[in-house]
Design an enzyme around this catalytic site. Structure first.
Site, PDB file in Angstrom:
ATOM      1  N   ASP A  25      -3.038 -10.512  -2.712  1.00  0.00           N
ATOM      2  CA  ASP A  25      -3.624 -10.004  -1.466  1.00  0.00           C
ATOM      3  C   ASP A  25      -5.071  -9.592  -1.731  1.00  0.00           C
ATOM      4  OD1 ASP A  25      -2.358  -8.651   1.315  1.00  0.00           O
ATOM      5  OD2 ASP A  25      -4.154  -7.632   0.595  1.00  0.00           O
ATOM      6  N   ASP A  39      -5.052 -12.807   2.928  1.00  0.00           N
ATOM      7  CA  ASP A  39      -6.278 -12.322   3.550  1.00  0.00           C
ATOM      8  C   ASP A  39      -7.517 -12.500   2.673  1.00  0.00           C
ATOM      9  OD1 ASP A  39      -5.008 -10.498   1.926  1.00  0.00           O
ATOM     10  OD2 ASP A  39      -5.081  -8.829   3.337  1.00  0.00           O
ATOM     11  N   HIS A  88      -6.547  -7.024  -0.715  1.00  0.00           N
ATOM     12  CA  HIS A  88      -6.601  -5.578  -0.936  1.00  0.00           C
ATOM     13  C   HIS A  88      -5.735  -5.214  -2.136  1.00  0.00           C
ATOM     14  CE1 HIS A  88      -7.302  -6.171   3.452  1.00  0.00           C
ATOM     15  NE2 HIS A  88      -8.282  -5.317   3.218  1.00  0.00           N
ATOM     16  N   HIS A 121       0.809  -1.223   0.000  1.00  0.00           N
ATOM     17  CA  HIS A 121       0.000   0.000   0.000  1.00  0.00           C
ATOM     18  C   HIS A 121       0.842   1.273   0.000  1.00  0.00           C
ATOM     19  CE1 HIS A 121      -3.726  -2.123   0.315  1.00  0.00           C
ATOM     20  NE2 HIS A 121      -3.466  -2.620   1.504  1.00  0.00           N
TER      21      HIS A 121
END
Length: 309
Positions: free
Chosen positions: A162, A246, A164, A125
């Site tokens: 991931d 995740d 996200h 991120h």
């Protein structure tokens, strides 16, 4: 050749507030899983600390030193709503980036078949000069840039599964035709980026968003129709995996339903492309994964696949 496992105890010293999902126990759960006797042949190495100059391959030096200087002597300092610094955070971040670049060095030198780097804080991120989403430095991006600068590779690819979207990796490589970034992720979800139409200036960004409730079948279809064909045609000299776990059905932060065999499958698929394009060179870096049981079992499946088990 064996698979390399890189980690460092300093990564446990990055503290987060009570109840925060990105916590030291994540690495302890992975350590326990990889103590199983089927992982005996892993080469285990402690991550060196990256130099500030190495981190500055992706982030302005002013940003790198600002993170260093903001690191508290005691207590916690919040950088945004969910990203914090503790006294041990800066060294942990140096070890995370250093583990990533050391893995590149060993794999490029032919000393290891591939590598899994079990580190925290995660990285995908972090934008060029902005920490967010639990991340301080973009480990995958730094690894790609390091491979190009030190080893002279022409093309690197970062593949991110991931749950996200890796907005930071996309930001860093948006206008770079020498690095492909491919991502599957839940949408809508934090951080709100990653639509199919986001393709980068040179069409080297490939986003394959998944809907809440999707599972392994939809994930495999997204990989086989969107990301793997583009990866094959891009023909990278090195594949870096942003390995977040995740999207597992047990994970509390999202609503996808992946299971351990899905992580084994995607690892094998990426290795097959690497075998054809990149002399098998794969470096995998831990990103998310917040249910300890789901994380540990998924990492075990991923590493077993890296070991060609």
């Amino acid at each position: 050749m064996p698979t390399l496992l890189i980690t460092h105890p300093a990564c446990l010293d990055h503290q987060t507030p009570p109840g925060h999902p990105e916590r030291p126990e994540r690495l302890r759960a992975i350590d326990r899983a990889l103590e199983d006797e089927r992982f005996q042949t892993l080469i285990r190495v402690e991550a060196p600390a990256a130099s500030l100059e190495t981190i500055a391959l992706c982030h302005p030096m002013d940003y790198v030193t600002a993170v260093r200087d903001a690191t508290p002597k005691e207590g916690l300092v919040g950088l945004d709503a969910d990203t914090t610094l503790s006294p041990g955070s800066f060294e942990a971040a140096l070890r995370a980036a250093g583990g990533a670049t050391y893995a590149v060095d060993e794999v490029m030198a032919g000393k290891a078949a591939n590598a899994f780097v079990a580190i925290r804080p995660p990285g995908h991120h972090t934008e060029t000069a902005r920490p967010m989403g639990f991340c301080l430095f973009n480990n995958a991006a730094i690894a790609a840039r390091h491979a190009q600068k030190k080893h002279g590779i022409e093309r690197a690819a970062v593949v991110d599964f991931d749950v996200h979207h890796g907005n930071g990796s996309q930001d860093i490589f948006w206008s770079d035709k020498t690095v492909m970034y491919g991502s599957t992720h839940q949408m809508p979800l934090y951080p709100g980026t990653g639509a199919k139409g986001e393709r980068g200036e040179h069409n080297t960004v490939v986003n394959a968003p998944l809907r809440p409730g999707d599972g392994g079948e939809q994930f495999r279809e997204a990989m086989e129709t969107s990301i793997l064909p583009r990866l094959e045609s891009f023909a990278p000299d090195l594949i870096i995996i942003s390995a977040g776990f995740d999207a597992h059905m047990r994970d509390p932060l999202a609503n996808l339903n992946f299971l351990e065999p899905d992580y084994a499958w995607v690892t094998q698929k990426l290795m097959e492309v690497a075998d054809r394009c990149a002399d098998g060179r794969v470096v995998s870096l831990l990103e998310g994964g917040y249910d300890l049981e789901g994380l540990a079992k998924s990492v075990a499946a991923h590493v077993t696949a890296l070991m060609r088990g």
